[in-house]
Design a protein around this motif. Structure first.
Motif, PDB file in Angstrom:
ATOM      1  N   TRP A   1      -3.564  -0.978   8.282  1.00 18.27           N
ATOM      2  CA  TRP A   1      -3.716  -0.794   6.844  1.00 18.27           C
ATOM      3  C   TRP A   1      -3.345   0.036   6.097  1.00 18.27           C
ATOM      4  O   TRP A   1      -2.573   0.905   6.692  1.00 18.27           O
ATOM      5  CB  TRP A   1      -5.143  -1.378   6.267  1.00 18.27           C
TER       6      TRP A   1
ATOM      7  N   GLU B   1     -11.863   0.145  -3.735  1.00 14.92           N
ATOM      8  CA  GLU B   1     -10.904   0.816  -2.407  1.00 14.92           C
ATOM      9  C   GLU B   1      -9.663   1.526  -2.510  1.00 14.92           C
ATOM     10  O   GLU B   1      -9.393   1.614  -3.971  1.00 14.92           O
ATOM     11  CB  GLU B   1     -10.556  -0.396  -1.519  1.00 14.92           C
ATOM     12  N   GLY B   2      -8.790   1.881  -2.122  1.00 14.38           N
ATOM     13  CA  GLY B   2      -7.595   2.281  -2.019  1.00 14.38           C
ATOM     14  C   GLY B   2      -7.439   3.737  -2.863  1.00 14.38           C
ATOM     15  O   GLY B   2      -6.738   3.924  -3.617  1.00 14.38           O
TER      16      GLY B   2
ATOM     17  N   THR C   1      -4.751  -7.976  -4.646  1.00 19.46           N
ATOM     18  CA  THR C   1      -4.953  -6.314  -4.471  1.00 19.46           C
ATOM     19  C   THR C   1      -3.877  -5.753  -5.068  1.00 19.46           C
ATOM     20  O   THR C   1      -2.870  -6.186  -5.475  1.00 19.46           O
ATOM     21  CB  THR C   1      -4.744  -6.014  -2.882  1.00 19.46           C
ATOM     22  N   ASN C   2      -4.235  -4.440  -5.734  1.00 14.40           N
ATOM     23  CA  ASN C   2      -3.244  -3.459  -5.959  1.00 14.40           C
ATOM     24  C   ASN C   2      -3.537  -2.101  -5.265  1.00 14.40           C
ATOM     25  O   ASN C   2      -4.619  -1.936  -4.784  1.00 14.40           O
ATOM     26  CB  ASN C   2      -3.101  -3.453  -7.351  1.00 14.40           C
ATOM     27  N   HIS C   3      -2.508  -1.301  -4.941  1.00 16.34           N
ATOM     28  CA  HIS C   3      -2.608  -0.082  -4.226  1.00 16.34           C
ATOM     29  C   HIS C   3      -1.614   0.834  -4.727  1.00 16.34           C
ATOM     30  O   HIS C   3      -0.564   0.661  -4.564  1.00 16.34           O
ATOM     31  CB  HIS C   3      -2.705  -0.395  -2.858  1.00 16.34           C
TER      32      HIS C   3
ATOM     33  N   ASP D   1       0.936  -1.222  -0.147  1.00 17.54           N
ATOM     34  CA  ASP D   1       0.051  -0.083  -0.166  1.00 17.54           C
ATOM     35  C   ASP D   1       0.825   1.255  -0.004  1.00 17.54           C
ATOM     36  O   ASP D   1       0.736   2.045   0.992  1.00 17.54           O
ATOM     37  CB  ASP D   1      -1.022  -0.061   1.031  1.00 17.54           C
TER      38      ASP D   1
ATOM     39  N   HIS E   1       1.718  -2.204  -5.643  1.00 11.50           N
ATOM     40  CA  HIS E   1       2.279  -3.480  -4.961  1.00 11.50           C
ATOM     41  C   HIS E   1       1.978  -4.740  -5.526  1.00 11.50           C
ATOM     42  O   HIS E   1       1.367  -4.802  -6.429  1.00 11.50           O
ATOM     43  CB  HIS E   1       2.149  -3.401  -3.544  1.00 11.50           C
TER      44      HIS E   1
ATOM     45  N   PHE F   1      -4.675 -10.019   6.026  1.00 15.11           N
ATOM     46  CA  PHE F   1      -3.799  -8.813   6.255  1.00 15.11           C
ATOM     47  C   PHE F   1      -3.903  -8.569   7.727  1.00 15.11           C
ATOM     48  O   PHE F   1      -4.077  -7.754   8.345  1.00 15.11           O
ATOM     49  CB  PHE F   1      -4.509  -7.657   5.487  1.00 15.11           C
TER      50      PHE F   1
ATOM     51  N   ARG G   1       2.819  -8.982  -0.059  1.00 18.42           N
ATOM     52  CA  ARG G   1       3.112  -7.973  -1.084  1.00 18.42           C
ATOM     53  C   ARG G   1       4.342  -7.150  -0.818  1.00 18.42           C
ATOM     54  O   ARG G   1       4.942  -7.132   0.240  1.00 18.42           O
ATOM     55  CB  ARG G   1       1.833  -7.114  -0.980  1.00 18.42           C
TER      56      ARG G   1
END
Ligand code: FUB
Length: 442
Positions: free
Chosen positions: A95, A200-201, A252-254, A35, A269, A59, A281
């Motif tokens: 997070w 999200e993010g 996920t990616n952020h 993140d 990430h 997480f 990650r």
């Protein structure tokens, strides 16, 4: 705790080592990092990250970490200046964070599970430097009691108004007071029209008068998409996918964006470290150029990473946890924010890039190291793991992993000009050898 998978991979897969000697992504190899939230402060770019635990199945994140660079390839590890226990009201899920500077203070916004409501909350900590120490100035969350309250992103508009946004699967926002630790008029819900696929993010920025909302999108696995607007609350116009799903080996990616020294960077990430994946990650970076109309081109994840934009001075005292790439090692805290390299075994190594020896021949090489066991040797090589030997230093038993002593050799053969250097750790096969705090040439 040693990550044995990482070790085994390093020892048994020569291909991995060969790849790692030119890879630049992920930018941190000593721990899992997640993140990324970049922040430029003067001559330095910082990334604020989460930290996935080794062998995690969710997480289960305990702390936030900070890394910095001046040249985009050598990153210094500043450890973890903020963690769950920094917040009396928090008990789980450290997070995705973001930090911003205002009037010489640094405001570190985080999501955290709240022990007040049993749901997620948004908190803030304040520091006098970009690397802390950070403290919770209000002793309570800014917003609490909603499982959707994750992933804060913050910016200060040209009129001085600071805005905080967060949320999964919709965006909430608040105007911050000038103190940056209270809301002006409560929490609002964004009209999500135009924020297609929002998951999200969120990452908010303003550039050339346009507002950009970048975000993880279209469920899991996640794309990174973005929308643009003429005001900080929309209406938003969807612009498309920036980084397509399924390219970075984590569901996920952020993402975060930064302009630094005339270059534009996209942070994301991946699951690319050995033993990594959806819950392991690691942060990566990609350079890009905005299109002439301010839109962002499609970007693809890669291991190559970015080109250096500066050189590295070996005639300063270098914190050993400053590196372009490493294999096998970890870092540890030693008191507040003092970090050193740990878990050193035979064959591990650190690469530092663009080291500029200029026209000067060094007269000595010193390291500050410690060993609770039998120690080992540090070899410094130029340009490759087996390149010309610049210096060798033996580290004996010093009485403890943090009983640091300085060792110096005058037998040095530094090359002229700019070189990548490799600190190669040698010793008995199997045991931990020593820890390394600093090094420098004179
Ligand atoms: O790192 C935990 C969560 O995963 C973040 O809050 C989300 O953005 C996703 O990256």
């Amino acid at each position: 705790m040693k990550n044995y998978l990482r070790k085994i991979a390093a020892f048994t897969l020569p291909l991995l080592i060969a790849q790692a000697s030119y890879a630049q992504n992920p930018v941190v190899q000593t721990w899992f990092t997640t993140d990324p939230a970049p922040m430029v402060d003067g001559n330095t770019l910082y990334i604020y990250t989460g930290h996935d635990e080794d062998n995690a199945d969710f997480f289960w994140m305990q702390e936030w970490r900070v890394y910095s660079t001046q040249d985009m390839v050598n990153w210094r590890d500043h450890g973890s200046p903020l963690a769950i226990e920094s917040f009396s009201w928090g008990d789980d899920r450290a997070w995705a964070p973001q930090c911003i500077e205002r009037n010489g203070k640094y405001y570190f916004y985080v999501p955290l599970h709240s022990n007040l409501t049993g749901a997620m909350a948004i908190g803030v900590a304040v520091g006098k430097t970009p690397t802390g120490p950070f403290v919770d100035p209000i002793g309570k969350p800014l917003a609490d009691g909603n499982w959707a309250y994750i992933d804060p992103t913050v910016f200060i508009d040209d009129d001085g108004q600071a805005w905080l946004y967060w949320g999964n699967p919709k965006i909430f926002y608040a105007r911050l007071n000038d103190d940056m630790i209270s809301f002006k008029d409560g929490v609002h819900e964004m009209d999500m029209t135009g924020l297609d696929g929002y998951t999200e993010g969120p990452w908010i920025q303003k550039r050339n008068g346009k507002y950009y909302m970048m975000y993880a999108s279209h469920g899991i696995p996640e794309n990174i998409s973005y929308a643009m607007a003429d005001s900080p609350t929309g209406p938003w116009t969807y612009q498309g996918v920036i980084m397509p799903k399924n390219e970075q080996s984590s569901f996920t990616n952020h993402s975060g964006l930064a302009d630094f020294k005339g270059h534009s960077y996209f942070f994301y990430h991946t699951g690319w470290l050995p033993g990594g994946g959806g819950f392991g990650r690691s942060v990566a970076v990609k350079e890009f150029q905005y299109n002439a109309d301010g839109t962002i081109p499609e970007l693809h994840a890669d291991k190559e990473g970015v080109a250096p934009i500066g050189t590295f001075n070996p005639f300063q005292t270098v914190e050993a946890e400053t590196m372009a790439y490493s294999v096998g090692i970890h870092t540890q805290p030693n008191g507040h924010n003092n970090v050193y390299v740990s878990d050193i075994h035979n064959g591990d190594w650190i690469k530092v890039r663009e080291v500029n020896f200029g026209s000067r021949q060094a007269k000595s090489f010193s390291i500050t190291a410690a060993s609770a066991l039998r120690g080992g040797t540090l070899e410094v090589h130029a340009d490759s793991l087996k390149g010309d030997l610049i210096a060798t230093i033996k580290v004996p038993h010093t009485g403890g992993w943090e009983k640091f002593k300085t060792f110096t050799t005058k037998d040095v053969r530094t090359p002229k000009g700019k070189h990548d250097i490799y600190l190669v750790f040698k010793g008995r096969k199997g045991p931990e050898l020593y820890t390394l705090d600093k090094w420098n040439f004179k």
